[in-house]
Design a protein around this motif. Structure first.
Motif, mmCIF file in Angstrom:
data_model
loop_
_atom_site.group_PDB
_atom_site.id
_atom_site.type_symbol
_atom_site.label_atom_id
_atom_site.label_comp_id
_atom_site.label_asym_id
_atom_site.label_seq_id
_atom_site.Cartn_x
_atom_site.Cartn_y
_atom_site.Cartn_z
ATOM 1 N N ILE A 52 0.849 -1.191 0.000
ATOM 2 C CA ILE A 52 0.000 0.000 0.000
ATOM 3 C C ILE A 52 0.887 1.245 0.000
ATOM 4 N N VAL A 53 0.521 2.237 -0.801
ATOM 5 C CA VAL A 53 1.245 3.506 -0.891
ATOM 6 C C VAL A 53 0.330 4.604 -0.355
ATOM 7 N N HIS A 54 0.875 5.492 0.466
ATOM 8 C CA HIS A 54 0.104 6.590 1.054
ATOM 9 C C HIS A 54 0.444 7.890 0.323
ATOM 10 N N PHE A 55 -0.595 8.598 -0.103
ATOM 11 C CA PHE A 55 -0.458 9.906 -0.752
ATOM 12 C C PHE A 55 -1.221 10.932 0.081
ATOM 13 N N LEU A 56 -0.962 12.212 -0.166
ATOM 14 C CA LEU A 56 -1.772 13.296 0.382
ATOM 15 C C LEU A 56 -2.304 14.127 -0.778
ATOM 16 N N VAL A 57 -3.507 14.648 -0.618
ATOM 17 C CA VAL A 57 -4.096 15.509 -1.643
ATOM 18 C C VAL A 57 -3.325 16.825 -1.668
ATOM 19 N N GLU A 58 -2.889 17.220 -2.838
ATOM 20 C CA GLU A 58 -2.093 18.426 -3.014
ATOM 21 C C GLU A 58 -2.968 19.682 -3.047
ATOM 22 N N LYS A 59 -4.153 19.576 -3.636
ATOM 23 C CA LYS A 59 -5.030 20.743 -3.794
ATOM 24 C C LYS A 59 -6.468 20.305 -3.560
ATOM 25 N N SER A 60 -7.202 21.030 -2.716
ATOM 26 C CA SER A 60 -8.580 20.648 -2.410
ATOM 27 C C SER A 60 -9.434 20.621 -3.677
ATOM 28 N N VAL A 61 -10.492 19.811 -3.623
ATOM 29 C CA VAL A 61 -11.432 19.696 -4.737
ATOM 30 C C VAL A 61 -12.765 20.234 -4.243
ATOM 31 N N LYS A 62 -13.320 21.190 -5.005
ATOM 32 C CA LYS A 62 -14.578 21.825 -4.614
ATOM 33 C C LYS A 62 -15.654 21.556 -5.660
ATOM 34 N N ASP A 63 -16.924 21.633 -5.228
ATOM 35 C CA ASP A 63 -18.020 21.484 -6.187
ATOM 36 C C ASP A 63 -18.294 22.836 -6.837
ATOM 37 N N LYS A 64 -19.302 22.899 -7.708
ATOM 38 C CA LYS A 64 -19.598 24.132 -8.449
ATOM 39 C C LYS A 64 -20.031 25.282 -7.540
ATOM 40 N N ASN A 65 -20.473 24.965 -6.324
ATOM 41 C CA ASN A 65 -20.886 25.995 -5.371
ATOM 42 C C ASN A 65 -19.760 26.406 -4.428
ATOM 43 N N GLY A 66 -18.581 25.832 -4.609
ATOM 44 C CA GLY A 66 -17.443 26.180 -3.770
ATOM 45 C C GLY A 66 -17.328 25.361 -2.497
#
Length: 175
Positions: A52-66
């Motif tokens: 298993i490899v562990h990553f971290l999210v680099e940039k948040s992901v938002k919906d169309k409403n922010g």
């Protein structure tokens, strides 16, 4: 009717209304890009197939409403699919890593697709030149292992449209 009865009736109507905004599903769509950062260096021959490899999210992901669906530094996981050490006679190492899932703002797993492959440098030319010019011992030249350095950014996509939550107000984290 008393004021209390009217208020109670209005509350019941709001709760039973199918179009109430609090009942909307929070959905992340297939194909949504997620940028992941490799935490630790991954090297062919050292990493084991199935690890298993562990990553971290680099940039948040938002919906169309922010609204933030996937937070910065959220956990993501993948798997080593191939890990072959560099070999004799200049053969290079091989490494293949898939990206499997990421955690949404509320801890729900979102399936991902994406991969990163690397192949080390081959020394075959040096082996041939060494055999012809120097000695028979040059056949012991090794190629280089494949390496994915810590901090490498990998682009992944949401594998299938996923319902993250059915109750926005209760599941929203406090910011």
């Amino acid at each position: 009717m008393t004021v209390k009865k009217v208020a109670l009736l209005l509350l019941i109507i709001m709760l039973l209304s199918p179009n109430a905004s609090y009942a909307e599903n929070i959905v992340i769509k297939e194909g949504t890009e997620v940028l992941l950062k490799v935490l630790d260096k991954i090297k062919s021959g050292e990493a084991q197939k199935g690890q298993i490899v562990h990553f971290l999210v680099e940039k948040s992901v938002k919906d169309k409403n922010g609204f933030t669906l996937i937070e910065d530094d959220a956990n993501a996981y993948g798997t080593i699919n191939e890990s072959e050490s560099a070999g004799m006679m200049g053969s290079s190492g091989k490494l293949a890593v898939s990206v499997d899932k990421v955690e949404a703002f509320n801890g729900i797993d979102i399936p991902l697709r994406g991969s990163n492959q690397d192949e080390g440098t081959s020394s075959t030319g040096a082996v041939v030149a060494g055999v012809l010019l120097v000695s028979v011992f040059s056949v012991f030249f090794r190629g280089e292992n494949a390496v994915i350095p810590a901090g490498t950014i990998i682009r992944a996509q949401v594998d299938k449209t996923t319902v993250i939550s059915g109750d926005m107000e209760q599941d929203r984290p406090d910011y």
